[in-house]
Design an enzyme around this catalytic site. Structure first.
Site, PDB file in Angstrom:
ATOM      1  NE  ARG A  85      41.336  43.237  42.299  1.00 38.72           N
ATOM      2  CZ  ARG A  85      42.237  43.734  41.493  1.00 38.72           C
ATOM      3  NH1 ARG A  85      42.407  43.213  40.313  1.00 38.72           N
ATOM      4  NH2 ARG A  85      42.984  44.737  41.860  1.00 38.72           N
ATOM      5  NE  ARG A  94      46.167  42.134  44.160  1.00 37.77           N
ATOM      6  CZ  ARG A  94      46.281  43.259  43.464  1.00 37.77           C
ATOM      7  NH1 ARG A  94      46.227  43.232  42.167  1.00 37.77           N
ATOM      8  NH2 ARG A  94      46.485  44.393  44.086  1.00 37.77           N
ATOM      9  CG  ASP A  97      45.779  42.074  39.077  1.00 41.00           C
ATOM     10  OD1 ASP A  97      45.367  43.005  39.776  1.00 41.00           O
ATOM     11  OD2 ASP A  97      46.425  42.236  38.022  1.00 41.00           O
ATOM     12  CG  ASP A  99      47.788  43.487  35.292  1.00 45.33           C
ATOM     13  OD1 ASP A  99      46.793  44.183  35.541  1.00 45.33           O
ATOM     14  OD2 ASP A  99      48.683  43.241  36.121  1.00 45.33           O
TER      15      ASP A  99
HETATM   16  O1  GSY Z   1      49.750  43.488  39.104  1.00 48.64           O
HETATM   17  C1  GSY Z   1      49.440  42.209  39.423  1.00 48.64           C
HETATM   18  C2  GSY Z   1      49.180  42.032  40.886  1.00 48.64           C
HETATM   19  N1  GSY Z   1      50.420  41.929  41.663  1.00 48.64           N
HETATM   20  C3  GSY Z   1      51.232  40.853  41.743  1.00 48.64           C
HETATM   21  C4  GSY Z   1      51.224  39.577  41.142  1.00 48.64           C
HETATM   22  O2  GSY Z   1      50.350  39.195  40.349  1.00 48.64           O
HETATM   23  N2  GSY Z   1      52.274  38.750  41.488  1.00 48.64           N
HETATM   24  C5  GSY Z   1      53.253  39.120  42.358  1.00 48.64           C
HETATM   25  N3  GSY Z   1      54.214  38.250  42.632  1.00 48.64           N
HETATM   26  N4  GSY Z   1      53.276  40.336  42.933  1.00 48.64           N
HETATM   27  C6  GSY Z   1      52.280  41.199  42.621  1.00 48.64           C
HETATM   28  N5  GSY Z   1      52.082  42.450  43.056  1.00 48.64           N
HETATM   29  C7  GSY Z   1      50.958  42.873  42.465  1.00 48.64           C
HETATM   30  S1  GSY Z   1      50.290  44.439  42.695  1.00 48.64           S
END
Ligand code: GSY
Length: 168
Positions: A85, A94, A97, A99
């Site tokens: 990443r 990225r 990710d 979480d």
């Molecule tokens: O926090 C996760 C990263 N992220 C995402 C994601 O995983 N999906 C979508 N649809 N929008 C996002 N914006 C972020 S920052």
């Protein structure tokens, strides 16, 4: 021995081979202290936050672990690193990710980790997959069923057998 904790993790990718990235990330977690319980399908989702970036693929994994919350966080960060990443723009594209959404009933407010995840209740890319997988959890945490901007791309039954701990 420390008892298992139940945990729900959100995985997202919008760079490279997004599905492979999600599956490789899941496999990494499963070979580093997470035991697989269940997973949602994979969803195509519009970017939230910084919107001038490609659509994401997102999924949620339910697993159990004997890792402490901070050790689990460390493994999530290692999974992101394993997928090379790059963080050029803070909220930008990225390869992976990861979480942590929930660990049991834990409510934590540490500098490195807040639980439940502080933005999960407003993110359709989390709520859609979570609601599909575990409606009871949605009720327990009073989470809204928001599914705007997301669509199911692949049901879990289509890729479950590719979730192998030896992927990485
Ligand atoms: O926090 C996760 C990263 N992220 C995402 C994601 O995983 N999906 C979508 N649809 N929008 C996002 N914006 C972020 S920052």
């Amino acid at each position: 021995m420390k008892p298992f904790a139940q945990t729900w993790l959100s995985l997202g990718s919008n760079l490279g081979d997004r599905l492979d990235n999600l599956l490789a990330g899941a496999a990494f977690l499963l070979s580093h202290g997470l035991e697989w319980k269940n997973c949602s399908g994979v969803y195509e989702t519009e970017p939230v936050g910084y919107t001038a970036q490609p659509d994401f693929l997102n999924m949620v994994i339910h697993g159990e672990t004997r890792l402490s919350p901070l050790d689990l966080l460390e493994v999530c960060q290692q999974a992101e690193k394993a997928l090379l990443r790059e963080r050029t723009i803070r909220w930008g594209p990225r390869t992976l990710d990861v979480d942590i959404l929930l660990i049991d009933d834990l409510v934590l407010d540490l500098p490195a980790l807040t639980l439940p995840h502080p933005r999960m209740a407003e993110r359709a890319f989390v709520l859609g997959p979570l609601g599909e997988m575990d409606p009871g959890l949605m009720e327990k945490w009073a989470l809204p069923h928001i599914t705007e901007g997301i669509r199911l791309r692949m049901p879990a039954s289509d890729f479950r057998d590719r979730l192998s701990p030896k992927f990485i």
